[in-house]
Design a protein around this motif. Sequence first.
Motif, short mmCIF file in Angstrom:
data_model
loop_
_atom_site.label_atom_id
_atom_site.label_comp_id
_atom_site.label_asym_id
_atom_site.label_seq_id
_atom_site.Cartn_x
_atom_site.Cartn_y
_atom_site.Cartn_z
N ALA A 170 82.27 26.65 -50.00
CA ALA A 170 83.04 25.46 -50.40
C ALA A 170 82.22 24.18 -50.23
N ARG A 171 81.10 24.25 -49.53
CA ARG A 171 80.34 23.03 -49.19
C ARG A 171 79.06 22.84 -49.97
N VAL A 172 78.44 23.96 -50.39
CA VAL A 172 77.08 23.83 -50.93
C VAL A 172 77.06 23.46 -52.41
N ARG A 173 75.94 22.88 -52.80
CA ARG A 173 75.61 22.57 -54.19
C ARG A 173 74.14 22.94 -54.37
N MET A 174 73.72 23.03 -55.63
CA MET A 174 72.29 23.20 -55.86
C MET A 174 71.86 22.19 -56.91
N VAL A 175 70.73 21.56 -56.67
CA VAL A 175 70.16 20.60 -57.63
C VAL A 175 68.86 21.20 -58.15
N ILE A 176 68.79 21.41 -59.46
CA ILE A 176 67.62 22.04 -60.06
C ILE A 176 66.73 20.97 -60.67
N ALA A 177 65.50 20.91 -60.22
CA ALA A 177 64.53 19.95 -60.78
C ALA A 177 63.60 20.72 -61.70
N THR A 289 71.82 21.98 -51.23
CA THR A 289 72.31 20.77 -50.59
C THR A 289 73.84 20.88 -50.43
N THR A 290 74.48 19.74 -50.16
CA THR A 290 75.93 19.73 -49.97
C THR A 290 76.58 18.85 -51.03
N ALA A 291 77.90 18.93 -51.13
CA ALA A 291 78.64 18.08 -52.07
C ALA A 291 78.38 16.60 -51.76
N GLU A 292 78.31 16.25 -50.46
CA GLU A 292 78.11 14.85 -50.09
C GLU A 292 76.72 14.35 -50.48
N ASP A 293 75.71 15.20 -50.36
CA ASP A 293 74.33 14.75 -50.55
C ASP A 293 73.78 15.04 -51.94
N PRO A 312 72.36 19.24 -61.70
CA PRO A 312 73.14 19.48 -60.48
C PRO A 312 74.14 20.60 -60.77
N SER A 313 74.35 21.47 -59.82
CA SER A 313 75.31 22.55 -60.06
C SER A 313 76.22 22.78 -58.88
N GLU A 314 77.45 23.13 -59.23
CA GLU A 314 78.39 23.60 -58.21
C GLU A 314 78.24 25.12 -58.10
N VAL A 315 78.98 25.69 -57.18
CA VAL A 315 78.93 27.14 -57.00
C VAL A 315 79.71 27.80 -58.13
N GLY A 316 79.15 28.84 -58.70
CA GLY A 316 79.78 29.52 -59.83
C GLY A 316 80.70 30.66 -59.39
#
Length: 323
Positions: A170-177, A289-293, A312-316
């Motif tokens: 519920a907390r994590v995100r991933m940012v793809i560069a 990373t997290t939703a906040e960051d 930027p991606s949320e959890v699928g």
Amino acid sequence: MATARACANIALVKYWGKRDAALNLPATGSLSLTLSALKTETSVVFEPELASDSIAINGIVTNPAEVRRVGKFLDLVREHAGIGTRARVISFNHFPTASGLASSASGFAALALAATRAAGLELSPKELSMLARRGSGSAARSLFGGFARMHAGDRDDDAYAEPVASPLAARVRMVIAIVAGGAPKHVGSRDAMDHCAATSPLYPAWLELVPDDLAAAERALAAGDLRSLGELAEANALAMHATALAARPAIVYWQPATLALLAKVRALREAGRAAWATIDAGPHVKVLTTAEDAAEVARAVAVVDGVTQVIPSEVGGPAELLG
Ligand code: PMV
């Protein structure tokens, strides 16, 4: 006719090496996070009047090598269903970019679900995962939402993935560069892992390391300990790349921007942000990373020289049938 959708996933403990090429059995387990921003939608229909399989990806009829790979996969489904009919496959990658992001995970997961349904089969999630694995190792994990754990198994065909529940989902995100431009000839993961297994003096150490990393990652997931998970993911990815760098001849996936991104991620951490890097068989850097960051991380990586796009991606969620 059946249509299915699946999301790609990024491994936090990598799959890098096979113990059986024909059955596509991994040498070790792996652990991943499924991403909502990278989706594939695939429709399959078995048509008696077709003389051969027809495969179109993003509206373009695929090349003979890809047709063979997908055709071999469809043969497994046909064998299972006891049919000989050829299939029409229409697939769309809803990726924000086409630039070198692996779509085989979401692609074979969506294909496994759509093709089995179109052939009249109803497989369990475990059976579907084993089937998807035959197309691509990482696809076995894309059947599931959130975190997924691939089991290496120890018998002939018992390697499959299953979801791992964690408060972190519920907390994590991933940012793809995305790093593009100036890339040397790309070595696909299949050839690269075989080359590492055959020539890298660090490959035996990699095989010893992964079970410990998996156990530690599962402990971190159960405890909701993002820092431990992030540190482990970054270290595991660098160890995978160490096997590639030490292979003879070396496989170097990194570009200058890749190193600059690693430094940026470290700087973000030092500034108190949640940010840990992972890298697959290419130059792109994915930041856990997290939703906040996530917004701050996305801004910071976007200004790194050589970064052409940030996703930027949320959890699928899990793969699903659409009809
Ligand atoms: O699924 P494949 O055969 O494309 O291999 C995936 C390899 C990595 O992306 C580098 C690691 C992983 O576990 O996804």
